[in-house]
Design a protein around this motif. Structure first.
Motif, PDB file in Angstrom:
ATOM      1  N   GLN A   1       0.851  -1.189   0.000  1.00  0.00           N
ATOM      2  CA  GLN A   1       0.000   0.000   0.000  1.00  0.00           C
ATOM      3  C   GLN A   1       0.889   1.241   0.000  1.00  0.00           C
ATOM      4  OE1 GLN A   1      -3.483  -0.029   0.006  1.00  0.00           O
ATOM      5  NE2 GLN A   1      -3.359   2.174  -0.318  1.00  0.00           N
ATOM      6  N   ALA A   2       0.913   1.938  -1.129  1.00  0.00           N
ATOM      7  CA  ALA A   2       1.696   3.167  -1.239  1.00  0.00           C
ATOM      8  C   ALA A   2       0.820   4.358  -0.882  1.00  0.00           C
ATOM      9  CB  ALA A   2       2.232   3.319  -2.655  1.00  0.00           C
ATOM     10  N   SER A   3       1.385   5.307  -0.183  1.00  0.00           N
ATOM     11  CA  SER A   3       0.646   6.512   0.203  1.00  0.00           C
ATOM     12  C   SER A   3       1.609   7.678   0.376  1.00  0.00           C
ATOM     13  CB  SER A   3      -0.123   6.269   1.508  1.00  0.00           C
ATOM     14  OG  SER A   3       0.774   5.975   2.565  1.00  0.00           O
ATOM     15  N   GLY A   4       1.040   8.877   0.522  1.00  0.00           N
ATOM     16  CA  GLY A   4       1.851  10.052   0.793  1.00  0.00           C
ATOM     17  C   GLY A   4       2.021  11.005  -0.368  1.00  0.00           C
ATOM     18  N   GLY A   5       1.499  10.639  -1.523  1.00  0.00           N
ATOM     19  CA  GLY A   5       1.611  11.527  -2.669  1.00  0.00           C
ATOM     20  C   GLY A   5       0.759  12.774  -2.503  1.00  0.00           C
ATOM     21  N   GLY A   6       0.967  13.717  -3.405  1.00  0.00           N
ATOM     22  CA  GLY A   6       0.196  14.951  -3.346  1.00  0.00           C
ATOM     23  C   GLY A   6       0.772  16.002  -4.266  1.00  0.00           C
ATOM     24  N   LEU A   7       0.276  17.216  -4.092  1.00  0.00           N
ATOM     25  CA  LEU A   7       0.721  18.355  -4.893  1.00  0.00           C
ATOM     26  C   LEU A   7       1.677  19.204  -4.059  1.00  0.00           C
ATOM     27  CD1 LEU A   7       0.499  20.244  -7.376  1.00  0.00           C
ATOM     28  CD2 LEU A   7      -1.508  21.273  -6.266  1.00  0.00           C
ATOM     29  N   VAL A   8       2.821  19.516  -4.626  1.00  0.00           N
ATOM     30  CA  VAL A   8       3.821  20.305  -3.918  1.00  0.00           C
ATOM     31  C   VAL A   8       4.494  21.245  -4.908  1.00  0.00           C
ATOM     32  CG1 VAL A   8       5.644  18.588  -4.244  1.00  0.00           C
ATOM     33  CG2 VAL A   8       5.746  20.138  -2.286  1.00  0.00           C
ATOM     34  N   GLN A   9       4.989  22.358  -4.421  1.00  0.00           N
ATOM     35  CA  GLN A   9       5.691  23.301  -5.280  1.00  0.00           C
ATOM     36  C   GLN A   9       7.139  22.882  -5.475  1.00  0.00           C
ATOM     37  OE1 GLN A   9       5.139  27.144  -3.393  1.00  0.00           O
ATOM     38  NE2 GLN A   9       3.325  27.541  -4.648  1.00  0.00           N
TER      39      GLN A   9
ATOM     40  N   ALA B   1      12.399  -7.619 -11.927  1.00  0.00           N
ATOM     41  CA  ALA B   1      12.976  -8.297 -10.763  1.00  0.00           C
ATOM     42  C   ALA B   1      11.994  -8.399  -9.605  1.00  0.00           C
ATOM     43  CB  ALA B   1      14.224  -7.570 -10.301  1.00  0.00           C
ATOM     44  N   TYR B   2      10.876  -7.709  -9.688  1.00  0.00           N
ATOM     45  CA  TYR B   2       9.955  -7.609  -8.555  1.00  0.00           C
ATOM     46  C   TYR B   2       8.630  -8.281  -8.860  1.00  0.00           C
ATOM     47  CZ  TYR B   2      13.405  -4.249  -7.044  1.00  0.00           C
ATOM     48  OH  TYR B   2      14.593  -3.663  -6.671  1.00  0.00           O
ATOM     49  N   ASP B   3       8.205  -9.147  -7.960  1.00  0.00           N
ATOM     50  CA  ASP B   3       6.950  -9.880  -8.141  1.00  0.00           C
ATOM     51  C   ASP B   3       5.735  -9.134  -7.600  1.00  0.00           C
ATOM     52  OD1 ASP B   3       8.202 -13.299  -7.699  1.00  0.00           O
ATOM     53  OD2 ASP B   3       8.012 -12.018  -9.470  1.00  0.00           O
ATOM     54  N   TYR B   4       5.934  -8.311  -6.604  1.00  0.00           N
ATOM     55  CA  TYR B   4       4.803  -7.677  -5.922  1.00  0.00           C
ATOM     56  C   TYR B   4       4.846  -6.170  -6.117  1.00  0.00           C
ATOM     57  CZ  TYR B   4       4.947 -12.246  -3.718  1.00  0.00           C
ATOM     58  OH  TYR B   4       4.977 -13.595  -3.499  1.00  0.00           O
ATOM     59  N   TRP B   5       3.672  -5.607  -6.426  1.00  0.00           N
ATOM     60  CA  TRP B   5       3.569  -4.178  -6.706  1.00  0.00           C
ATOM     61  C   TRP B   5       2.393  -3.558  -5.966  1.00  0.00           C
ATOM     62  CZ3 TRP B   5       6.870  -1.355  -9.867  1.00  0.00           C
ATOM     63  CH2 TRP B   5       7.840  -2.104 -10.548  1.00  0.00           C
ATOM     64  N   GLY B   6       2.594  -2.320  -5.533  1.00  0.00           N
ATOM     65  CA  GLY B   6       1.499  -1.556  -4.955  1.00  0.00           C
ATOM     66  C   GLY B   6       0.726  -0.826  -6.042  1.00  0.00           C
ATOM     67  N   GLN B   7      -0.303  -0.095  -5.619  1.00  0.00           N
ATOM     68  CA  GLN B   7      -1.210   0.528  -6.572  1.00  0.00           C
ATOM     69  C   GLN B   7      -0.720   1.885  -7.078  1.00  0.00           C
ATOM     70  OE1 GLN B   7      -1.327   0.991  -3.450  1.00  0.00           O
ATOM     71  NE2 GLN B   7      -2.075   3.052  -3.087  1.00  0.00           N
ATOM     72  N   GLY B   8       0.255   2.469  -6.454  1.00  0.00           N
ATOM     73  CA  GLY B   8       0.790   3.744  -6.886  1.00  0.00           C
ATOM     74  C   GLY B   8       0.185   4.929  -6.151  1.00  0.00           C
ATOM     75  N   THR B   9       0.979   5.970  -6.041  1.00  0.00           N
ATOM     76  CA  THR B   9       0.513   7.220  -5.445  1.00  0.00           C
ATOM     77  C   THR B   9       1.050   8.368  -6.294  1.00  0.00           C
ATOM     78  OG1 THR B   9       0.415   8.511  -3.374  1.00  0.00           O
ATOM     79  CG2 THR B   9       2.493   7.369  -3.839  1.00  0.00           C
ATOM     80  N   LEU B  10       0.193   9.339  -6.578  1.00  0.00           N
ATOM     81  CA  LEU B  10       0.531  10.401  -7.518  1.00  0.00           C
ATOM     82  C   LEU B  10       1.274  11.537  -6.828  1.00  0.00           C
ATOM     83  CD1 LEU B  10       0.290  11.722 -10.322  1.00  0.00           C
ATOM     84  CD2 LEU B  10      -1.943  12.618  -9.599  1.00  0.00           C
ATOM     85  N   VAL B  11       2.401  11.906  -7.411  1.00  0.00           N
ATOM     86  CA  VAL B  11       3.174  13.060  -6.954  1.00  0.00           C
ATOM     87  C   VAL B  11       3.169  14.091  -8.076  1.00  0.00           C
ATOM     88  CG1 VAL B  11       5.461  13.895  -6.338  1.00  0.00           C
ATOM     89  CG2 VAL B  11       4.629  11.704  -5.420  1.00  0.00           C
ATOM     90  N   THR B  12       2.725  15.298  -7.751  1.00  0.00           N
ATOM     91  CA  THR B  12       2.697  16.379  -8.727  1.00  0.00           C
ATOM     92  C   THR B  12       3.498  17.542  -8.174  1.00  0.00           C
ATOM     93  OG1 THR B  12       0.487  15.714  -9.462  1.00  0.00           O
ATOM     94  CG2 THR B  12       1.255  17.913 -10.100  1.00  0.00           C
ATOM     95  N   VAL B  13       4.492  17.963  -8.938  1.00  0.00           N
ATOM     96  CA  VAL B  13       5.343  19.082  -8.529  1.00  0.00           C
ATOM     97  C   VAL B  13       5.067  20.244  -9.480  1.00  0.00           C
ATOM     98  CG1 VAL B  13       7.671  19.856  -8.026  1.00  0.00           C
ATOM     99  CG2 VAL B  13       7.067  17.440  -7.744  1.00  0.00           C
ATOM    100  N   SER B  14       4.563  21.320  -8.944  1.00  0.00           N
ATOM    101  CA  SER B  14       4.218  22.486  -9.767  1.00  0.00           C
ATOM    102  C   SER B  14       5.402  23.441  -9.855  1.00  0.00           C
ATOM    103  CB  SER B  14       3.009  23.204  -9.176  1.00  0.00           C
ATOM    104  OG  SER B  14       3.319  23.709  -7.898  1.00  0.00           O
ATOM    105  N   SER B  15       5.515  24.077 -11.008  1.00  0.00           N
ATOM    106  CA  SER B  15       6.638  24.997 -11.226  1.00  0.00           C
ATOM    107  C   SER B  15       6.276  26.414 -10.815  1.00  0.00           C
ATOM    108  CB  SER B  15       7.047  24.972 -12.691  1.00  0.00           C
ATOM    109  OG  SER B  15       5.944  25.282 -13.509  1.00  0.00           O
TER     110      SER B  15
END
Length: 124
Positions: free
Chosen positions: A4-12, A110-124
């Motif tokens: 379970q991946a978490s912690g993504g978000g929008l950041v400058q 090389a990896y058998d197990y994967w999480g669902q992903g978390t989106l990281v957006t970096v604004s300019s």
């Protein structure tokens, strides 16, 4: 097995985020855990990995800015991301495997197990 991946978000630009990957692995401490990312229209690429012994490996593009760590008591791996850039924008995935050899640590196959992903957006 669940990751379970978490912690993504929008950041400058220049900001920081910490991603977490919580794993339901019975022998978590034996696994290599990695972070990969995929930007729109691009292939999934290696970001960082940490082996059972705590040794960490990084893509050149994030070295010095990102830090991977693990807490075996909590079955969790963290990715601290500092000095973020717009080119870091992507979906970040964590992956796990117990049999990763060093020469393959940067490859998705090389990896058998994967999480669902978390989106990281970096604004300019």
């Amino acid at each position: 097995v669940q990751l379970q991946a978490s912690g993504g978000g929008l950041v400058q630009t220049g900001g920081s985020l910490r991603l977490s990957c919580a794993a339901s692995l019975p022998t978590f401490s034996r696994y290599t855990i990695a972070w990969f990312r995929q930007a729109p229209g691009k292939e999934r690429e290696f970001v960082a990995a940490i082996r059972y012994n705590g040794y960490a490996y990084y893509a050149d593009s994030v070295k010095g800015r990102f830090t991977i760590s693990r807490d075996n008591a909590e079955n969790t791996v963290y990715l601290q991301m500092n000095s973020l850039k717009p080119e870091d924008t992507a979906i970040y995935y964590c992956a796990a495997d117990s049999g990763v050899i060093l020469s393959s640590i940067r490859t998705t196959s090389a990896y058998d197990y994967w999480g669902q992903g978390t989106l990281v957006t970096v604004s300019s």
